[in-house]
Design a protein around this motif. Structure first.
Motif, PDB file in Angstrom:
ATOM      1  N   THR A   1       0.771  -1.152  -0.006  1.00 42.40           N
ATOM      2  CA  THR A   1       0.035   0.033  -0.015  1.00 42.40           C
ATOM      3  C   THR A   1       1.055   1.106   0.091  1.00 42.40           C
ATOM      4  N   THR A   2       1.852   1.135   0.471  1.00 43.36           N
ATOM      5  CA  THR A   2       3.091   2.267   0.816  1.00 43.36           C
ATOM      6  C   THR A   2       3.234   2.585  -0.571  1.00 43.36           C
ATOM      7  N   LEU A   3       4.085   1.597  -1.020  1.00 44.19           N
ATOM      8  CA  LEU A   3       4.559   1.755  -2.616  1.00 44.19           C
ATOM      9  C   LEU A   3       3.462   2.240  -3.742  1.00 44.19           C
ATOM     10  N   TRP A   4       2.095   2.192  -3.538  1.00 47.56           N
ATOM     11  CA  TRP A   4       1.070   2.597  -4.188  1.00 47.56           C
ATOM     12  C   TRP A   4       0.909   3.994  -3.920  1.00 47.56           C
ATOM     13  N   VAL A   5       0.973   4.255  -2.599  1.00 50.68           N
ATOM     14  CA  VAL A   5       0.740   5.652  -2.241  1.00 50.68           C
ATOM     15  C   VAL A   5       2.032   6.587  -2.867  1.00 50.68           C
ATOM     16  N   ILE A   6       3.160   5.898  -2.810  1.00 54.75           N
ATOM     17  CA  ILE A   6       4.355   6.564  -3.163  1.00 54.75           C
ATOM     18  C   ILE A   6       4.363   6.930  -4.828  1.00 54.75           C
ATOM     19  N   SER A   7       3.786   5.777  -5.493  1.00 52.36           N
ATOM     20  CA  SER A   7       3.589   6.020  -6.876  1.00 52.36           C
ATOM     21  C   SER A   7       2.464   7.076  -7.357  1.00 52.36           C
ATOM     22  N   LYS A   8       1.619   7.410  -6.464  1.00 54.50           N
ATOM     23  CA  LYS A   8       0.639   8.534  -6.705  1.00 54.50           C
ATOM     24  C   LYS A   8       1.219   9.697  -6.267  1.00 54.50           C
ATOM     25  N   GLY A   9       2.316   9.559  -5.846  1.00 55.18           N
ATOM     26  CA  GLY A   9       3.108  11.051  -5.455  1.00 55.18           C
ATOM     27  C   GLY A   9       2.610  11.476  -4.025  1.00 55.18           C
ATOM     28  N   GLN A  10       2.332  10.726  -3.057  1.00 53.92           N
ATOM     29  CA  GLN A  10       1.735  11.228  -1.781  1.00 53.92           C
ATOM     30  C   GLN A  10       2.698  10.815  -0.608  1.00 53.92           C
ATOM     31  N   LEU A  11       4.001  10.567  -0.977  1.00 57.83           N
ATOM     32  CA  LEU A  11       4.923  10.283   0.065  1.00 57.83           C
ATOM     33  C   LEU A  11       4.966  11.246   1.215  1.00 57.83           C
ATOM     34  N   ASN A  12       4.956  12.500   0.839  1.00 59.91           N
ATOM     35  CA  ASN A  12       5.015  13.583   2.046  1.00 59.91           C
ATOM     36  C   ASN A  12       3.857  13.480   2.907  1.00 59.91           C
ATOM     37  N   GLN A  13       2.619  13.185   2.015  1.00 61.11           N
ATOM     38  CA  GLN A  13       1.302  13.239   2.941  1.00 61.11           C
ATOM     39  C   GLN A  13       1.517  11.925   3.980  1.00 61.11           C
ATOM     40  N   LEU A  14       1.868  10.836   3.551  1.00 60.87           N
ATOM     41  CA  LEU A  14       2.076   9.529   4.429  1.00 60.87           C
ATOM     42  C   LEU A  14       3.045  10.036   5.351  1.00 60.87           C
ATOM     43  N   GLU A  15       4.043  10.671   5.283  1.00 60.56           N
ATOM     44  CA  GLU A  15       5.168  11.001   6.236  1.00 60.56           C
ATOM     45  C   GLU A  15       4.771  11.778   7.448  1.00 60.56           C
ATOM     46  N   GLU A  16       3.529  12.407   7.161  1.00 54.04           N
ATOM     47  CA  GLU A  16       2.932  13.476   8.082  1.00 54.04           C
ATOM     48  C   GLU A  16       2.224  12.751   9.124  1.00 54.04           C
ATOM     49  N   PRO A  17       2.700  12.983  10.395  1.00 55.31           N
ATOM     50  CA  PRO A  17       1.892  12.311  11.547  1.00 55.31           C
ATOM     51  C   PRO A  17       0.356  12.723  11.884  1.00 55.31           C
ATOM     52  N   SER A  18      -0.087  13.962  11.247  1.00 53.32           N
ATOM     53  CA  SER A  18      -1.381  14.283  11.468  1.00 53.32           C
ATOM     54  C   SER A  18      -2.202  13.541  10.591  1.00 53.32           C
ATOM     55  N   ASN A  19      -1.730  12.889   9.736  1.00 55.41           N
ATOM     56  CA  ASN A  19      -2.517  11.891   8.818  1.00 55.41           C
ATOM     57  C   ASN A  19      -2.867  10.490   9.239  1.00 55.41           C
ATOM     58  N   TRP A  20      -2.151  10.191  10.357  1.00 53.73           N
ATOM     59  CA  TRP A  20      -2.292   9.185  10.912  1.00 53.73           C
ATOM     60  C   TRP A  20      -2.996   9.226  12.419  1.00 53.73           C
ATOM     61  N   LYS A  21      -4.020   8.439  12.541  1.00 54.26           N
ATOM     62  CA  LYS A  21      -4.916   8.395  13.604  1.00 54.26           C
ATOM     63  C   LYS A  21      -5.356   7.259  14.353  1.00 54.26           C
ATOM     64  N   LEU A  22      -5.381   7.143  15.671  1.00 47.36           N
ATOM     65  CA  LEU A  22      -5.458   5.896  16.309  1.00 47.36           C
ATOM     66  C   LEU A  22      -6.586   6.323  17.335  1.00 47.36           C
ATOM     67  N   ALA A  23      -7.607   5.796  17.454  1.00 43.35           N
ATOM     68  CA  ALA A  23      -8.740   5.895  18.461  1.00 43.35           C
ATOM     69  C   ALA A  23      -8.243   5.105  19.738  1.00 43.35           C
ATOM     70  N   ILE A  24      -8.284   5.546  20.946  1.00 42.83           N
ATOM     71  CA  ILE A  24      -8.036   5.270  22.113  1.00 42.83           C
ATOM     72  C   ILE A  24      -9.518   5.208  23.117  1.00 42.83           C
ATOM     73  N   PHE A  25      -9.476   4.260  23.874  1.00 47.21           N
ATOM     74  CA  PHE A  25     -10.738   4.378  24.890  1.00 47.21           C
ATOM     75  C   PHE A  25     -10.425   3.642  26.296  1.00 47.21           C
ATOM     76  N   LYS A  26     -11.373   4.290  27.317  1.00 40.61           N
ATOM     77  CA  LYS A  26     -11.051   3.721  28.611  1.00 40.61           C
ATOM     78  C   LYS A  26     -11.686   2.418  28.693  1.00 40.61           C
ATOM     79  N   PRO A  27     -11.227   1.431  29.170  1.00 44.84           N
ATOM     80  CA  PRO A  27     -11.799   0.028  29.506  1.00 44.84           C
ATOM     81  C   PRO A  27     -12.897   0.309  30.510  1.00 44.84           C
ATOM     82  N   SER A  28     -13.848  -0.394  30.285  1.00 45.26           N
ATOM     83  CA  SER A  28     -15.027  -0.263  31.479  1.00 45.26           C
ATOM     84  C   SER A  28     -14.798  -1.522  32.320  1.00 45.26           C
TER      85      SER A  28
END
Length: 146
Positions: A119-146
């Motif tokens: 998938t990374t190689l696909w994204v790079i081939s589309k010219g989106q390497l800079n976007q992929l390297e940007e931490p603000s484009n990566w999101k992880l949901a966290i939660f408090k266990p009940s």
């Protein structure tokens, strides 16, 4: 007797119909399908108040498998979702998987999120390497266990 160059041209011309007919199959196997996100993951990252971005993003697919990853710091008392989402302009959202977890000295934990190399190689081939390297484009949901 054919020269080497003429032979290569002949092989290329003979394989052209195969390439043209196979293009439809390649388009149907885009990484956006293979690395697509389940709907429940997308809804969590769109509506959750508890989203974090990685401290570090490594994008080195030329080093082999598992060299595209992010390190997320999970606060004490929280758990991480099993998937993270990478959102790039002009593409569907991509998902990666959260793998191992290591404790830190402050009670927090670091978790590692792996992103598929192909998938990374696909994204790079589309010219989106800079976007992929940007931490603000990566999101992880966290939660408090009940």
């Amino acid at each position: 007797m054919l020269t080497k160059r003429a032979g290569l041209i002949l092989i290329a011309l003979m394989s052209l119909p195969i390439v043209i007919l196979g293009a439809e199959k390649l388009e149907s196997r885009r990484p956006s399908v293979a690395s697509g996100c389940p709907d429940w993951v997308l809804s969590q990252t769109e509506t959750s108040e508890n989203l974090i971005h990685p401290e570090k993003v490594v994008v080195e697919p030329w080093q082999g498998r598992h060299n595209v990853f992010a390190t997320f710091k999970i606060p004490e008392g929280y758990e991480a979702n099993q998937f993270f989402v990478v959102t790039l302009k002009g593409s569907n959202p991509y998902c990666g998987t959260v793998t191992r977890s290591t404790p830190t000295s402050k009670g927090d934990r670091k978790v590692f999120g792996l992103f598929r190399t192909r998938t990374t190689l696909w994204v790079i081939s589309k010219g989106q390497l800079n976007q992929l390297e940007e931490p603000s484009n990566w999101k992880l949901a966290i939660f408090k266990p009940s």
